[in-house]
Design an enzyme around this catalytic site. Sequence first.
Site, PDB file in Angstrom:
ATOM      1  N   THR A  78       0.829  -1.204   0.000  1.00 16.97           N
ATOM      2  CA  THR A  78       0.000   0.000   0.000  1.00 16.97           C
ATOM      3  C   THR A  78       0.863   1.253   0.000  1.00 16.97           C
ATOM      4  O   THR A  78       0.403   2.315  -0.385  1.00 16.97           O
ATOM      5  CB  THR A  78      -0.888   0.040   1.269  1.00 16.97           C
ATOM      6  OG1 THR A  78      -0.055  -0.258   2.398  1.00 16.97           O
ATOM      7  CG2 THR A  78      -2.006  -0.976   1.196  1.00 16.97           C
ATOM      8  N   SER A 121      31.962  -3.988   6.772  1.00 19.71           N
ATOM      9  CA  SER A 121      30.922  -4.660   7.543  1.00 19.71           C
ATOM     10  C   SER A 121      31.514  -5.895   8.196  1.00 19.71           C
ATOM     11  O   SER A 121      32.435  -6.509   7.647  1.00 19.71           O
ATOM     12  CB  SER A 121      29.781  -5.062   6.610  1.00 19.71           C
ATOM     13  OG  SER A 121      28.966  -6.020   7.241  1.00 19.71           O
ATOM     14  N   GLY A 159      13.074 -10.220   4.734  1.00 16.92           N
ATOM     15  CA  GLY A 159      11.884  -9.379   4.647  1.00 16.92           C
ATOM     16  C   GLY A 159      11.683  -8.528   5.892  1.00 16.92           C
ATOM     17  O   GLY A 159      10.577  -8.070   6.185  1.00 16.92           O
ATOM     18  N   ASP A 184       9.533   0.959   5.103  1.00 13.91           N
ATOM     19  CA  ASP A 184      10.597   0.394   5.946  1.00 13.91           C
ATOM     20  C   ASP A 184      11.375   1.501   6.655  1.00 13.91           C
ATOM     21  O   ASP A 184      11.686   1.412   7.844  1.00 13.91           O
ATOM     22  CB  ASP A 184      11.568  -0.430   5.086  1.00 13.91           C
ATOM     23  CG  ASP A 184      10.839  -1.429   4.207  1.00 13.91           C
ATOM     24  OD1 ASP A 184       9.684  -1.749   4.504  1.00 13.91           O
ATOM     25  OD2 ASP A 184      11.438  -1.882   3.203  1.00 13.91           O
TER      26      ASP A 184
HETATM   27  C1  GLA Z   1       9.075  -3.913   0.752  1.00 14.15           C
HETATM   28  C2  GLA Z   1       9.301  -2.453   0.391  1.00 14.15           C
HETATM   29  C3  GLA Z   1       8.291  -1.547   1.077  1.00 14.15           C
HETATM   30  C4  GLA Z   1       6.864  -2.039   0.842  1.00 14.15           C
HETATM   31  C5  GLA Z   1       6.751  -3.537   1.128  1.00 14.15           C
HETATM   32  C6  GLA Z   1       5.403  -4.077   0.754  1.00 14.15           C
HETATM   33  O1  GLA Z   1       9.328  -4.116   2.111  1.00 14.15           O
HETATM   34  O2  GLA Z   1      10.611  -2.078   0.776  1.00 14.15           O
HETATM   35  O3  GLA Z   1       8.443  -0.227   0.626  1.00 14.15           O
HETATM   36  O4  GLA Z   1       6.438  -1.739  -0.455  1.00 14.15           O
HETATM   37  O5  GLA Z   1       7.735  -4.274   0.434  1.00 14.15           O
HETATM   38  O6  GLA Z   1       4.428  -3.575   1.594  1.00 14.15           O
END
Ligand code: GLA
Length: 380
Positions: free
Chosen positions: A32, A64, A121, A169
């Site tokens: 979204t 790193s 993720g 994020d």
């Molecule tokens: C990834 C992207 C975010 C968002 C999500 C899906 O995490 O970095 O910007 O679009 O996918 O909600």
Amino acid sequence: MELLTRFAQRFGAEPEGVWAAPGRVNLIGEHTDYNEGFALPFAIDRHTRAAARRRTDDTVRVASSAAGFAPVEIALDEADPEKIEGWAAYPLGVLLVLRGLGHRVPGLDIMVESEVPVGAGLSSSAALCCSVALAVNELAGLGLSPQALVEITRQAENQVAGAPTGPLDQSASLLGVRDAAVLLDCRTLAAEPLPLGLDAAGLTILVLDTRAEHAHCDGGYAARRAGCEQAARTLGVPALRDLTEDELTGRARHLLDPRSYRLVRHVVTENARVLETAALLESSGPGAIGPLLTASHASLRDDFQVSCAELDAAVEAALGAGALGARMTGGGFGGSAIALVPVPAAEAVAEAVTARFAVEGFAEPSVFAVRADEAAHRLL
Ligand code: GLA
């Protein structure tokens, strides 16, 4: 702190400070953000830390502690954003975007370490960008607000690292609040903390990291985003955020081909689920939101089509073992799911997911609890 020792070993001096930025879990509101809609993420208690020191020339050295992350050295004046590859595109991207905006960025030595698993993720890349952004903001005396840094770190990901993400994020990492989720309006970047109340309700959130590969620089994510933008043009709205539920069942059905219609249906219903989740959290507490999380997963799986066999199996197994709700979190195509679980059922849920993965012949998942933590900050 091991980071300080590593910094001294590599650069032969003490850092001037250490900055920590969290990864994130998105409770609900997936795909979204780039449609200028709503999301409800929280910063998690896993961080990337950046130790940094100013230099007297305009060289930047980044290193790193993670295996496979080779150190990189560049002269900022000569750096070509198009040619920076690999992990260093994230930290260097932040510096180059700042310079592109006219900020004075000094040469720097930067050493990073991370507890945010890469490719799970959970926004390891945003945590990396945000830790470096805080370091340079302070060391260079830029005085930029967290909201401004959201935009800058997002541009670093979009323009230098080549991942066409929205602001989800970076907002979670820079605007998170302990024990709260942040209701984000991705059009205005307004962020309202909503207490989660998990402890009081005897609940926890488990991350079910499928260990299935995920990356947003390849086709699937960009294709969904392009599909949404095309649909918004066809419907004559600035962004899918502007489509009402009535318009979805009315004119959108006639104007869009079946595939685009399903993309749009996900976005419109997901925005509604976010607002409903926020309202329920306030009125009834976290024990009430499980069905909305599970409905979000179904929509991402069936309409938006960004789930995968591992994510579906993790969600199903968690629900079968007593989770109140479960869904994929983040962009999808692998990565992690989350499950909202009564504390006494947490072990059974973890075992059920692991057992299901063994039966399916998938790699062993990693299951762990997360807490909603505060935003990126200076540590030392
Ligand atoms: C990834 C992207 C975010 C968002 C999500 C899906 O995490 O970095 O910007 O679009 O996918 O909600």
